[in-house]
Design a protein around this motif. Structure first.
Motif, PDB file in Angstrom:
ATOM      1  N   VAL A 202       0.878  -1.176   0.000  1.00  0.00           N
ATOM      2  CA  VAL A 202       0.000   0.000   0.000  1.00  0.00           C
ATOM      3  C   VAL A 202       0.913   1.223   0.000  1.00  0.00           C
ATOM      4  O   VAL A 202       1.913   1.203   0.719  1.00  0.00           O
ATOM      5  CB  VAL A 202      -0.882   0.046   1.264  1.00  0.00           C
TER       6      VAL A 202
ATOM      7  N   PHE B 245      -9.510  -2.396  -0.118  1.00  0.00           N
ATOM      8  CA  PHE B 245      -8.457  -1.637   0.582  1.00  0.00           C
ATOM      9  C   PHE B 245      -8.976  -0.466   1.429  1.00  0.00           C
ATOM     10  O   PHE B 245      -8.333  -0.081   2.396  1.00  0.00           O
ATOM     11  CB  PHE B 245      -7.441  -1.084  -0.431  1.00  0.00           C
ATOM     12  N   PHE B 246     -10.070   0.159   1.019  1.00  0.00           N
ATOM     13  CA  PHE B 246     -10.433   1.446   1.639  1.00  0.00           C
ATOM     14  C   PHE B 246     -11.726   1.452   2.444  1.00  0.00           C
ATOM     15  O   PHE B 246     -11.803   2.142   3.462  1.00  0.00           O
ATOM     16  CB  PHE B 246     -10.508   2.540   0.560  1.00  0.00           C
TER      17      PHE B 246
ATOM     18  N   TYR C 102     -11.581  -0.202   6.135  1.00  0.00           N
ATOM     19  CA  TYR C 102     -10.545   0.493   6.917  1.00  0.00           C
ATOM     20  C   TYR C 102     -11.057   1.873   7.327  1.00  0.00           C
ATOM     21  O   TYR C 102     -10.955   2.290   8.490  1.00  0.00           O
ATOM     22  CB  TYR C 102      -9.266   0.616   6.082  1.00  0.00           C
ATOM     23  N   THR C 103     -11.655   2.563   6.372  1.00  0.00           N
ATOM     24  CA  THR C 103     -12.132   3.921   6.643  1.00  0.00           C
ATOM     25  C   THR C 103     -13.301   3.921   7.620  1.00  0.00           C
ATOM     26  O   THR C 103     -13.362   4.772   8.526  1.00  0.00           O
ATOM     27  CB  THR C 103     -12.511   4.599   5.306  1.00  0.00           C
TER      28      THR C 103
ATOM     29  N   GLN D 233     -11.739   3.418  10.966  1.00  0.00           N
ATOM     30  CA  GLN D 233     -10.928   4.552  11.427  1.00  0.00           C
ATOM     31  C   GLN D 233     -11.792   5.745  11.809  1.00  0.00           C
ATOM     32  O   GLN D 233     -11.510   6.444  12.780  1.00  0.00           O
ATOM     33  CB  GLN D 233      -9.937   4.947  10.318  1.00  0.00           C
ATOM     34  N   TRP D 234     -12.841   6.003  11.029  1.00  0.00           N
ATOM     35  CA  TRP D 234     -13.587   7.259  11.212  1.00  0.00           C
ATOM     36  C   TRP D 234     -15.017   7.065  11.695  1.00  0.00           C
ATOM     37  O   TRP D 234     -15.714   8.051  11.979  1.00  0.00           O
ATOM     38  CB  TRP D 234     -13.613   8.032   9.878  1.00  0.00           C
TER      39      TRP D 234
ATOM     40  N   VAL E 132      -9.082  12.863   2.584  1.00  0.00           N
ATOM     41  CA  VAL E 132      -8.662  11.811   3.524  1.00  0.00           C
ATOM     42  C   VAL E 132      -8.026  10.633   2.772  1.00  0.00           C
ATOM     43  O   VAL E 132      -6.865  10.275   3.022  1.00  0.00           O
ATOM     44  CB  VAL E 132      -9.842  11.345   4.409  1.00  0.00           C
ATOM     45  N   THR E 133      -8.764  10.034   1.833  1.00  0.00           N
ATOM     46  CA  THR E 133      -8.148   8.901   1.109  1.00  0.00           C
ATOM     47  C   THR E 133      -7.161   9.389   0.049  1.00  0.00           C
ATOM     48  O   THR E 133      -6.300   8.621  -0.388  1.00  0.00           O
ATOM     49  CB  THR E 133      -9.209   7.982   0.462  1.00  0.00           C
TER      50      THR E 133
ATOM     51  N   ARG F 129      -4.749  11.003   0.651  1.00  0.00           N
ATOM     52  CA  ARG F 129      -3.416  10.911   1.268  1.00  0.00           C
ATOM     53  C   ARG F 129      -2.668   9.658   0.808  1.00  0.00           C
ATOM     54  O   ARG F 129      -1.455   9.559   0.991  1.00  0.00           O
ATOM     55  CB  ARG F 129      -3.567  10.833   2.804  1.00  0.00           C
ATOM     56  N   VAL F 130      -3.419   8.694   0.236  1.00  0.00           N
ATOM     57  CA  VAL F 130      -2.798   7.406  -0.129  1.00  0.00           C
ATOM     58  C   VAL F 130      -3.044   7.148  -1.613  1.00  0.00           C
ATOM     59  O   VAL F 130      -3.808   6.262  -1.987  1.00  0.00           O
ATOM     60  CB  VAL F 130      -3.417   6.277   0.751  1.00  0.00           C
TER      61      VAL F 130
ATOM     62  N   TYR G 178       5.688   4.077   1.317  1.00  0.00           N
ATOM     63  CA  TYR G 178       4.385   4.675   1.678  1.00  0.00           C
ATOM     64  C   TYR G 178       4.344   6.144   1.275  1.00  0.00           C
ATOM     65  O   TYR G 178       3.322   6.648   0.840  1.00  0.00           O
ATOM     66  CB  TYR G 178       4.138   4.526   3.187  1.00  0.00           C
TER      67      TYR G 178
ATOM     68  N   ASN H 220      -1.383  -3.020   7.448  1.00  0.00           N
ATOM     69  CA  ASN H 220      -2.767  -2.542   7.542  1.00  0.00           C
ATOM     70  C   ASN H 220      -3.734  -3.717   7.432  1.00  0.00           C
ATOM     71  O   ASN H 220      -3.484  -4.665   6.670  1.00  0.00           O
ATOM     72  CB  ASN H 220      -3.071  -1.562   6.399  1.00  0.00           C
TER      73      ASN H 220
ATOM     74  N   ARG I 209      -4.365  -1.214  12.105  1.00  0.00           N
ATOM     75  CA  ARG I 209      -3.007  -1.539  11.670  1.00  0.00           C
ATOM     76  C   ARG I 209      -2.142  -1.959  12.853  1.00  0.00           C
ATOM     77  O   ARG I 209      -2.468  -1.655  14.004  1.00  0.00           O
ATOM     78  CB  ARG I 209      -2.367  -0.346  10.938  1.00  0.00           C
TER      79      ARG I 209
ATOM     80  N   TYR J 181      -7.561  13.019  15.876  1.00  0.00           N
ATOM     81  CA  TYR J 181      -7.794  13.335  14.457  1.00  0.00           C
ATOM     82  C   TYR J 181      -8.968  14.304  14.312  1.00  0.00           C
ATOM     83  O   TYR J 181     -10.098  13.953  14.670  1.00  0.00           O
ATOM     84  CB  TYR J 181      -8.177  12.084  13.668  1.00  0.00           C
TER      85      TYR J 181
ATOM     86  N   TYR K 253      -6.151  18.227   9.558  1.00  0.00           N
ATOM     87  CA  TYR K 253      -5.528  16.895   9.545  1.00  0.00           C
ATOM     88  C   TYR K 253      -4.101  17.052   9.030  1.00  0.00           C
ATOM     89  O   TYR K 253      -3.803  16.703   7.891  1.00  0.00           O
ATOM     90  CB  TYR K 253      -6.377  16.005   8.645  1.00  0.00           C
TER      91      TYR K 253
HETATM   92  N1  UDP Z   1      -6.807   4.279   4.187  1.00  0.00           N
HETATM   93  C1  UDP Z   1      -7.484   3.105   3.895  1.00  0.00           C
HETATM   94  N2  UDP Z   1      -6.769   1.957   3.749  1.00  0.00           N
HETATM   95  C2  UDP Z   1      -5.425   1.914   3.895  1.00  0.00           C
HETATM   96  C3  UDP Z   1      -4.736   3.107   4.197  1.00  0.00           C
HETATM   97  C4  UDP Z   1      -5.465   4.273   4.357  1.00  0.00           C
HETATM   98  O1  UDP Z   1      -8.720   3.107   3.792  1.00  0.00           O
HETATM   99  O2  UDP Z   1      -4.834   0.822   3.745  1.00  0.00           O
HETATM  100  C5  UDP Z   1      -7.599   5.529   4.313  1.00  0.00           C
HETATM  101  C6  UDP Z   1      -8.222   5.659   5.706  1.00  0.00           C
HETATM  102  O3  UDP Z   1      -9.422   6.374   5.586  1.00  0.00           O
HETATM  103  C7  UDP Z   1      -7.162   6.463   6.425  1.00  0.00           C
HETATM  104  C8  UDP Z   1      -6.740   7.452   5.341  1.00  0.00           C
HETATM  105  O4  UDP Z   1      -6.764   6.657   4.133  1.00  0.00           O
HETATM  106  O5  UDP Z   1      -7.679   7.102   7.574  1.00  0.00           O
HETATM  107  C9  UDP Z   1      -5.403   8.119   5.526  1.00  0.00           C
HETATM  108  O6  UDP Z   1      -4.406   7.125   5.728  1.00  0.00           O
HETATM  109  P1  UDP Z   1      -3.053   7.458   6.511  1.00  0.00           P
HETATM  110  O7  UDP Z   1      -2.211   6.237   6.493  1.00  0.00           O
HETATM  111  O8  UDP Z   1      -2.493   8.704   5.947  1.00  0.00           O
HETATM  112  O9  UDP Z   1      -3.604   7.722   7.995  1.00  0.00           O
HETATM  113  P2  UDP Z   1      -2.846   8.195   9.329  1.00  0.00           P
HETATM  114  O10 UDP Z   1      -1.442   7.670   9.269  1.00  0.00           O
HETATM  115  O11 UDP Z   1      -2.944   9.677   9.371  1.00  0.00           O
HETATM  116  O12 UDP Z   1      -3.666   7.532  10.403  1.00  0.00           O
END
Ligand code: UDP
Ligand code: FAD
Length: 376
Positions: free
Chosen positions: A89, A142-143, A146-147, A150-151, A162-163, A165-166, A176, A263, A272, A302, A337
């Motif tokens: 990832v 993948f998303f 996890y999302t 996380q949220w 938010v997503t 970022r990846v 990464y 993750n 993770r 966050y 963020y």
């Molecule tokens: N995310 C995801 N799957 C992954 C990695 C990230 O869904 O394998 C999404 C998830 O919503 C996450 C966001 O992308 O909160 C940002 O990821 P990052 O790793 O930047 O988060 P942080 O390190 O700030 O917690």
């Protein structure tokens, strides 16, 4: 107020460049804010508030922090546990080839994404970002889960940022981050903070909520780096922040996993697992790992990027602008963020603004005194 990066950078600049006397308050029992690291009972360097990996494209920020630490070159690698395999990832050429047992070239991976992508006229949400780039199947693998973990929100309810970022790649770059500067403080973050704050003008009071002492202190300016809604006694309502419960473990074995972070985007309750020795480079016959369980309760870690929260924040921001001697900076006080480097950049910019405002005031005084109307 606040001995994290935002408060400490400003304390250092104001003390060393403007000869200001600083009282730095933090309600925690340590400096460093969320970057705080320490040696646990087994002598392994761990991060108390989850893994912190430094990366930036800003030479100014990298050089600034470099005044207070030596660096250890480190490029973070993350694998995701998907369909019984560990794959890189952000999603890249290697991810696709491993996941589907293929041997696609970079161009073929791009074609694969194009064939799956659901093109959007407007990319507004965190769901849009991913399905627009790679389609629904990879989004779900993948998303999506996890999302939600996380949220506690569906990606369709979160800002695109938010997503984003990846971002997905079509090459074989398994790192990464792709920033120019990627490194860890050689002796840890807390050591770096001791050096940032090592100035005779800086006095530090820990275990102190600023609200308990503020009336007893005489000061010219307050720099506030805590949650902005708390500063204003939640007058426009509470801003939502997401928290995490960190569960640490030391294992009687030299290694636990192949990379710094794995993750778990599917069913597990945690998002993770990070093994610190990858990040710190420490040699030890045991190893420490941390599981992250997102939660609504607990320390505010966050800000949650979505429109309705920005509307509340903007009300606080307007109020904040009417407080001439209080400056708001950092991830909690500006509800952004932000990564560490962005917080440092924000505080360096604020320092310059404060200095310019002082110069402006001084020049005005000079003009007025030459007119015979001295203002002091
Ligand atoms: N995310 C995801 N799957 C992954 C990695 C990230 O869904 O394998 C999404 C998830 O919503 C996450 C966001 O992308 O909160 C940002 O990821 P990052 O790793 O930047 O988060 P942080 O390190 O700030 O917690
Ligand atoms: P903080 O570090 O939160 O500092 C604010 C300080 O104010 C705290 O110490 C708090 O105790 C104090 N405070 C609050 N209220 C009061 C009060 N009333 N009285 C006294 N003191 C008070 N960034 C990266 O670049 N790379 C990463 O890998 C990374 N990983 C992260 C992982 C997690 C789990 C989290 C939560 C964040 C991560 N970050 C990462 C972001 C990084 O932590 C922040 O950008 C940075 O630490 C913010 O610094 P700050 O000074 O704004 O806030």
């Amino acid at each position: 107020m606040g001995a994290g990066l935002a408060g400490s950078v400003l304390a250092e600049r104001l003390a060393s460049k403007a000869n200001k006397k600083i009282l730095l308050l933090d309600k925690r029992n340590h400096i460093g804010g969320n970057t705080f690291d320490y040696y646990n009972n087994d002598g392994i360097l761990v991060h108390k508030y989850g893994p912190h990996i430094f990366h930036t494209n800003s030479k100014e920020v990298f050089d600034y922090l470099g005044n207070f630490t030596e660096w250890r070159a480190y490029e973070h690698h993350v694998l995701a546990s998907v369909d019984g395999q560990l794959v890189p990832v952000p999603i890249n050429q290697n991810t696709i080839n491993t996941l589907y047992g293929l041997n696609l070239s970079s161009q073929q991976v791009q074609d694969f994404f194009n064939s799956k992508a659901e093109k959007k006229d407007q990319v507004l949400t965190s769901e849009d970002v991913v399905v627009n780039a790679v389609g629904r199947e990879l989004y779900e693998k993948f998303f999506k889960q996890y999302t939600i973990k996380q949220w506690a929100l569906d990606p369709s309810e979160l800002d695109a940022s938010v997503t984003a970022r990846v971002p997905t790649r079509t090459n074989k770059d398994n790192r990464y981050f792709t920033d120019t500067y990627q490194a860890m403080p050689l002796h840890g973050y807390t050591n770096m903070f001791h050096r940032i704050l090592n100035h005779p003008n800086i006095n530090i009071m820990l275990n102190t909520d600023y609200k308990d002492v503020i009336d007893a202190v005489t000061y010219k300016s307050l720099i506030y780096t805590g949650p902005i809604d708390a500063y204003f006694d939640y007058c426009f309502g509470k801003l939502p922040y997401r928290s995490i419960s960190f569960k640490s473990q030391t294992i009687d074995s030299e290694n636990y996993q192949p990379v710094g972070t794995v993750n778990y985007p599917m069913s597990q309750a945690y998002t993770r697992i990070t093994e610190f020795k990858h990040l710190t480079g420490q040699k030890h016959d045991k190893t420490s790992i941390v599981f992250e369980y997102p939660t609504a309760e607990g320390d505010p870690y966050y800000p949650i990027p979505r429109k309705e929260n920005m509307e509340i924040y903007n009300q606080y921001k307007t109020l904040a602008a009417s407080e001439p001697n209080t400056f708001f900076t950092g991830r909690l006080a500006t509800y952004k963020y932000y990564n560490m480097d962005q917080v440092v950049a924000q505080s360096l910019t604020l320092f310059k603004k404060i200095m310019q405002a002082q110069l402006h005031l001084y020049n005005n005084e000079m003009v007025h005194s030459s007119n015979g109307i001295k203002i002091s």
